[in-house]
Design a protein around this motif. Structure first.
Motif, PDB file in Angstrom:
ATOM      1  N   SER A   1       0.830  -1.206   0.000  1.00 33.41           N
ATOM      2  CA  SER A   1       0.000   0.000   0.000  1.00 33.41           C
ATOM      3  C   SER A   1       0.865   1.257   0.000  1.00 33.41           C
ATOM      4  N   LEU A   2       1.989   1.232   0.742  1.00 32.11           N
ATOM      5  CA  LEU A   2       2.863   2.399   0.790  1.00 32.11           C
ATOM      6  C   LEU A   2       3.538   2.634  -0.558  1.00 32.11           C
ATOM      7  N   ALA A   3       3.849   1.550  -1.257  1.00 27.85           N
ATOM      8  CA  ALA A   3       4.431   1.683  -2.595  1.00 27.85           C
ATOM      9  C   ALA A   3       3.470   2.403  -3.529  1.00 27.85           C
ATOM     10  N   ILE A   4       2.196   2.063  -3.450  1.00 24.53           N
ATOM     11  CA  ILE A   4       1.187   2.721  -4.290  1.00 24.53           C
ATOM     12  C   ILE A   4       1.071   4.194  -3.919  1.00 24.53           C
ATOM     13  N   ASP A   5       1.047   4.487  -2.617  1.00 26.15           N
ATOM     14  CA  ASP A   5       0.950   5.881  -2.176  1.00 26.15           C
ATOM     15  C   ASP A   5       2.126   6.710  -2.682  1.00 26.15           C
ATOM     16  N   TYR A   6       3.345   6.166  -2.566  1.00 24.81           N
ATOM     17  CA  TYR A   6       4.535   6.887  -3.022  1.00 24.81           C
ATOM     18  C   TYR A   6       4.506   7.065  -4.536  1.00 24.81           C
ATOM     19  N   ALA A   7       4.095   6.026  -5.267  1.00 23.15           N
ATOM     20  CA  ALA A   7       4.053   6.119  -6.724  1.00 23.15           C
ATOM     21  C   ALA A   7       3.105   7.231  -7.164  1.00 23.15           C
ATOM     22  N   LYS A   8       1.937   7.320  -6.529  1.00 19.92           N
ATOM     23  CA  LYS A   8       0.980   8.378  -6.860  1.00 19.92           C
ATOM     24  C   LYS A   8       1.561   9.750  -6.543  1.00 19.92           C
ATOM     25  N   GLU A   9       2.214   9.861  -5.397  1.00 19.72           N
ATOM     26  CA  GLU A   9       2.765  11.145  -4.967  1.00 19.72           C
ATOM     27  C   GLU A   9       3.904  11.607  -5.870  1.00 19.72           C
ATOM     28  N   LEU A  10       4.697  10.644  -6.368  1.00 18.28           N
ATOM     29  CA  LEU A  10       5.908  10.983  -7.111  1.00 18.28           C
ATOM     30  C   LEU A  10       5.724  10.935  -8.621  1.00 18.28           C
ATOM     31  N   GLY A  11       4.539  10.602  -9.069  1.00 13.38           N
ATOM     32  CA  GLY A  11       4.269  10.617 -10.502  1.00 13.38           C
ATOM     33  C   GLY A  11       4.773   9.404 -11.259  1.00 13.38           C
ATOM     34  N   ILE A  12       4.915   8.275 -10.569  1.00 11.42           N
ATOM     35  CA  ILE A  12       5.392   7.050 -11.216  1.00 11.42           C
ATOM     36  C   ILE A  12       4.190   6.200 -11.642  1.00 11.42           C
ATOM     37  N   THR A  13       4.195   5.757 -12.884  1.00 12.92           N
ATOM     38  CA  THR A  13       3.165   4.843 -13.365  1.00 12.92           C
ATOM     39  C   THR A  13       3.521   3.435 -12.885  1.00 12.92           C
ATOM     40  N   LEU A  14       2.652   2.863 -12.063  1.00 13.71           N
ATOM     41  CA  LEU A  14       2.959   1.614 -11.368  1.00 13.71           C
ATOM     42  C   LEU A  14       2.048   0.484 -11.842  1.00 13.71           C
ATOM     43  N   PHE A  15       2.671  -0.590 -12.328  1.00 18.17           N
ATOM     44  CA  PHE A  15       1.957  -1.803 -12.722  1.00 18.17           C
ATOM     45  C   PHE A  15       2.407  -2.965 -11.836  1.00 18.17           C
ATOM     46  N   ALA A  16       1.487  -3.869 -11.528  1.00 19.16           N
ATOM     47  CA  ALA A  16       1.822  -5.068 -10.767  1.00 19.16           C
ATOM     48  C   ALA A  16       1.007  -6.246 -11.306  1.00 19.16           C
ATOM     49  N   PHE A  17       1.284  -7.432 -10.770  1.00 22.54           N
ATOM     50  CA  PHE A  17       0.632  -8.662 -11.225  1.00 22.54           C
ATOM     51  C   PHE A  17       0.755  -8.803 -12.749  1.00 22.54           C
ATOM     52  N   CYS A  18       1.953  -8.517 -13.262  1.00 26.91           N
ATOM     53  CA  CYS A  18       2.193  -8.559 -14.708  1.00 26.91           C
ATOM     54  C   CYS A  18       2.583  -9.979 -15.115  1.00 26.91           C
ATOM     55  N   ARG A  19       1.610 -10.761 -15.459  1.00 26.68           N
ATOM     56  CA  ARG A  19       1.874 -12.147 -15.845  1.00 26.68           C
ATOM     57  C   ARG A  19       0.669 -12.711 -16.598  1.00 26.68           C
ATOM     58  N   GLU A  20       0.958 -13.744 -17.373  1.00 27.86           N
ATOM     59  CA  GLU A  20      -0.083 -14.454 -18.120  1.00 27.86           C
ATOM     60  C   GLU A  20      -0.905 -13.487 -18.976  1.00 27.86           C
ATOM     61  N   ASN A  21      -0.191 -12.593 -19.651  1.00 26.77           N
ATOM     62  CA  ASN A  21      -0.821 -11.656 -20.591  1.00 26.77           C
ATOM     63  C   ASN A  21      -1.811 -10.693 -19.949  1.00 26.77           C
ATOM     64  N   ARG A  22      -1.614 -10.397 -18.677  1.00 26.89           N
ATOM     65  CA  ARG A  22      -2.456  -9.390 -18.028  1.00 26.89           C
ATOM     66  C   ARG A  22      -1.607  -8.621 -17.030  1.00 26.89           C
ATOM     67  N   LEU A  23      -2.066  -7.426 -16.674  1.00 26.85           N
ATOM     68  CA  LEU A  23      -1.371  -6.608 -15.690  1.00 26.85           C
ATOM     69  C   LEU A  23      -2.386  -5.631 -15.087  1.00 26.85           C
ATOM     70  N   THR A  24      -2.016  -5.101 -13.916  1.00 23.74           N
ATOM     71  CA  THR A  24      -2.914  -4.184 -13.189  1.00 23.74           C
ATOM     72  C   THR A  24      -2.180  -2.893 -12.923  1.00 23.74           C
ATOM     73  N   ARG A  25      -2.822  -1.766 -13.276  1.00 18.75           N
ATOM     74  CA  ARG A  25      -2.214  -0.451 -13.018  1.00 18.75           C
ATOM     75  C   ARG A  25      -2.784   0.137 -11.736  1.00 18.75           C
TER      76      ARG A  25
END
Length: 255
Positions: free
Chosen positions: A229-253
């Motif tokens: 959760s803190l990683a998401i908060d920092y990414a939003k604050e710092l302007g980083i486009t964050l993707f996770a669960f990138c596997r099996e031809n799908r990913l979540t932003r």
């Protein structure tokens, strides 16, 4: 059994269907690296040997110890128990990250352990180009080049893509944070960090990974596993486009 750097062979017993088998098992190597700055102890980090100069440079850069490679000298030495990196640079080149640091132990399962405060950083990166196909393709190509993981099943990887989706740096290490430091250090050594567009990591994303990404001015971060959760908060604050669960031809932003 042939092995590569970063892999050691250990004898083991396998128990399967009431059968016992003696065998040799390839295992990811983990060994301490002591870092001295101007002859003063700075840290001991647990890492997988290989790309040690890149690891040291990336760590010092990402922890805001140094910003320039000018006049920075690193001498590496090895011993049976612990390896050493002796860093020499002008005192005037040391930044706030060094002035506020404590001697600490950085283990492979965490970032820089023993910190007394969260880093005080601010600002926002310019939005990066995030093509879903490029990210998934990059992760696939990174996995194909994970030689240590292929032998041991126990090693993380990080890679950096440029704006065309080409891999311009890749590294493996038993620690997620070390792998990131290695690829960033590699780009710093080659003076290619400005070409970095996307940072790929094989494991989960903690806030430390986001901060390393921000300090390297890499606008897109993508991981095979979950973010905190803190990683998401920092990414939003710092302007980083964050993707996770990138596997099996799908990913979540997330940001």
């Amino acid at each position: 059994m042939s092995t590569i750097k970063g892999v050691k062979i250990h004898e083991s017993q396998r128990f399967e269907q009431e059968q016992t088998k003696l065998q040799e098992e390839p295992v990811t190597e983990e060994k301490p690296l002591r870092i001295l700055i101007n002859e003063e102890p700075f840290t001991v980090t647990m890492r997988t040997p290989g790309l040690d100069k890149e690891l040291v440079i990336g760590l010092l850069y990402n922890e805001d110890i140094v910003r320039s490679m000018n006049d920075l000298v690193i001498i590496l030495s090895t011993s049976d128990q612990m390896d050493t990196a002796e860093v020499t640079l002008p005192t005037a080149a040391l930044r706030e990250g060094y002035m506020s640091a404590r001697n600490f132990l950085s283990v492979s399962s965490c970032g820089v352990c023993g910190k007394t405060n969260l880093p005080e950083i601010s600002g926002q990166l310019a939005q990066g180009t995030a093509n879903h196909r490029v990210i998934l393709s990059g992760l696939k190509r990174m996995r194909e080049r994970q030689e240590i993981f292929e032998q041991t099943g126990g090693c993380h990887s990080a890679a950096v893509l440029d704006s065309l989706g080409s891999i311009i740096a890749i590294a493996e290490d038993i620690g997620r944070h070390n792998a990131v430091d290695k690829v960033i250090g590699s780009l710093l050594l080659e003076d290619h960090l400005k070409e970095a567009q996307t940072l790929l990591v094989s494991g989960r994303i903690s806030y430390e990974i986001v901060i390393k990404c921000f300090r390297a001015k890499i606008p897109v971060l993508a991981a095979v596993s979950a973010p905190s959760s803190l990683a998401i908060d920092y990414a939003k604050e710092l302007g980083i486009t964050l993707f996770a669960f990138c596997r099996e031809n799908r990913l979540t932003r997330f940001s």
